[in-house]
Design an enzyme around this catalytic site. Structure first.
Site, PDB file in Angstrom:
ATOM      1  N   LYS A  54      40.857   1.703   9.957  1.00 59.97           N
ATOM      2  CA  LYS A  54      42.153   0.685   9.454  1.00 59.97           C
ATOM      3  C   LYS A  54      43.468   1.074  10.085  1.00 59.97           C
ATOM      4  O   LYS A  54      44.298   0.339  10.630  1.00 59.97           O
ATOM      5  CB  LYS A  54      42.225   0.488   8.132  1.00 59.97           C
ATOM      6  CG  LYS A  54      40.922  -0.233   7.632  1.00 59.97           C
ATOM      7  CD  LYS A  54      40.932  -0.277   6.152  1.00 59.97           C
ATOM      8  CE  LYS A  54      39.533  -0.690   5.722  1.00 59.97           C
ATOM      9  NZ  LYS A  54      39.002  -0.719   4.256  1.00 59.97           N
ATOM     10  N   GLN A  98      41.205   1.760  -1.177  1.00 60.23           N
ATOM     11  CA  GLN A  98      39.938   1.899  -0.666  1.00 60.23           C
ATOM     12  C   GLN A  98      39.018   2.125  -1.867  1.00 60.23           C
ATOM     13  O   GLN A  98      39.172   3.152  -2.619  1.00 60.23           O
ATOM     14  CB  GLN A  98      40.003   3.131   0.290  1.00 60.23           C
ATOM     15  CG  GLN A  98      38.720   3.187   1.023  1.00 60.23           C
ATOM     16  CD  GLN A  98      38.080   2.195   1.844  1.00 60.23           C
ATOM     17  OE1 GLN A  98      39.078   1.739   2.704  1.00 60.23           O
ATOM     18  NE2 GLN A  98      36.977   1.655   1.672  1.00 60.23           N
ATOM     19  N   ASP A 121      43.188  -7.969   0.875  1.00 55.40           N
ATOM     20  CA  ASP A 121      41.381  -7.742   0.721  1.00 55.40           C
ATOM     21  C   ASP A 121      40.995  -9.076   0.039  1.00 55.40           C
ATOM     22  O   ASP A 121      40.002  -9.457  -0.047  1.00 55.40           O
ATOM     23  CB  ASP A 121      41.204  -6.540  -0.229  1.00 55.40           C
ATOM     24  CG  ASP A 121      40.512  -5.333   0.878  1.00 55.40           C
ATOM     25  OD1 ASP A 121      40.246  -5.888   1.804  1.00 55.40           O
ATOM     26  OD2 ASP A 121      40.341  -4.407   0.311  1.00 55.40           O
TER      27      ASP A 121
END
Ligand code: NDP
Length: 305
Positions: A54, A98, A121
């Protein structure tokens, strides 16, 4: 029929280039650099790889990224403080924690603490609610990547029969809503669905998000269907069939294992119209869509359409 194999890497590269030029425009016209804050707790090797990918993608498109690495013993309260700091920073437009988090931490509590305005997200309940009602919001990255894959083949979703195998909150359900908003007729299947092959075979668009290697065979697929394989499963050499051993000979020799999807690629490519491979199909789109969501967030902060 032999399916067109969809190259997820090149589609992801296309999207990254589009994001990159919009990032440059935002910088030159508004002086704003989109920023992504990533929180990584502990030493999970797969999580470290995802976070690194990322960060690399951010660097490529000109998004500022900052990874906050925290010890796996961190308390829930301290972790919440870290989320809150990112919530309050003006240079950070997207926040990502994460997963998985260590067991002593309530993941839901952490994800819900992320400001919905920075929830790139798309997992915050406010954004999940907006997704279901069809309001504009951050859509989860893998499901929105799937929609991009379909649209970028020039396929119209409207009126199509879509069948999704898997009803998780991160893939199955959100992709069902996105397809519905695009006017598909949608069926969601799961482990209790009766006669799955028969239901799946109705699909013009078949999406497998299960986590069961090679579950979807040609028996599940209508000739000419578009088949999107979301599953990521690692198969060890000792568990592989003769056919798989031959097909992925190099991977087995190098690593003793290989990655496969939920779709039996060799069988399904003979009958489908379009098929995504694993690896190199849906996976690369997920990170590209994260870049797109971070840009979208920065544009919202800058009040740019
Ligand atoms: P979950 O385990 O959360 O959900 C799996 C779903 O599959 C459940 O709804 C389950 O049904 C259903 N299921 C399980 N077995 C069967 C079966 N035999 N027949 C029909 N349905 C079944 O998985 P995720 O959605 O998180 O992930 C699915 C796969 O996608 C995984 O392999 C994951 O690694 C991969 N993935 C890939 C991503 C990418 O970027 N490419 C991103 C996210 C996930 P029930 O609800 O009844 O238990």
């Amino acid at each position: 029929m032999t399916a067109k194999i969809i190259d997820g890497k090149s589609l992801a590269a296309q999207i990254r280039e589009e994001v990159k030029s919009e990032v440059e425009k935002l910088k030159s016209e508004k002086g704003i650099v989109p920023g992504l804050g990533v929180i990584l707790v502990g030493e999970n090797p797969a999580s470290k790889v995802y976070v690194r990918n990322k960060a690399r993608a951010c660097e490529h498109v000109g998004i500022y990224s900052e990874t906050i690495k925290l010890h796996e013993d961190i308390s829930e309260e301290e972790l919440l403080n870290n989320v809150d700091k990112l919530n309050n920073r003006e240079d950070i437009h997207g926040i990502l924690v994460q997963l998985p988090l260590p067991e002593h931490i309530n993941s839901e509590k952490i994800l819900f603490a992320i400001s919905p305005d920075k929830d790139v997200d798309g997992f915050h309940p406010i954004n999940v609610g907006k997704l279901t009602t069809g309001e504009e919001t951050f859509y989860p990255c893998t499901p929105s990547g799937i929609i991009e894959i379909i649209k970028r083949q020039g396929i119209e979703i409207k009126g199509k029969e879509a069948v999704i195998i898997g009803r998780s909150n991160i893939v199955g359900k959100p992709v069902a809503f996105l397809l519905l908003h695009n006017h598909a007729t949608v069926t969601i299947c799961h482990s209790r669905t009766v006669d799955l092959p028969k239901v799946a075979k109705r699909a013009d668009i078949l999406i497998a998000a299960v986590g069961k290697p090679l579950l979807v065979t040609d028996e599940y697929v209508k000739p000419g269907a578009i088949v999107i394989d979301v599953g990521i499963n690692r198969i060890k050499k000792e568990d592989a069939s003769e056919e798989l051993l031959n097909w992925r000979k190099d991977a087995f020799e190098k690593r003793g294992s290989t990655l496969v999807g939920d779709v039996d690629f060799l069988k399904v490519k003979e009958i489908a119209g379009y098929l995504t491979p694993v690896p190199g199909g849906v996976g690369p789109l997920t990170v590209a869509m994260l870049m797109k969501n971070t840009l979208l967030s920065a544009k919202r902060f800058a009040q740019v359409k």
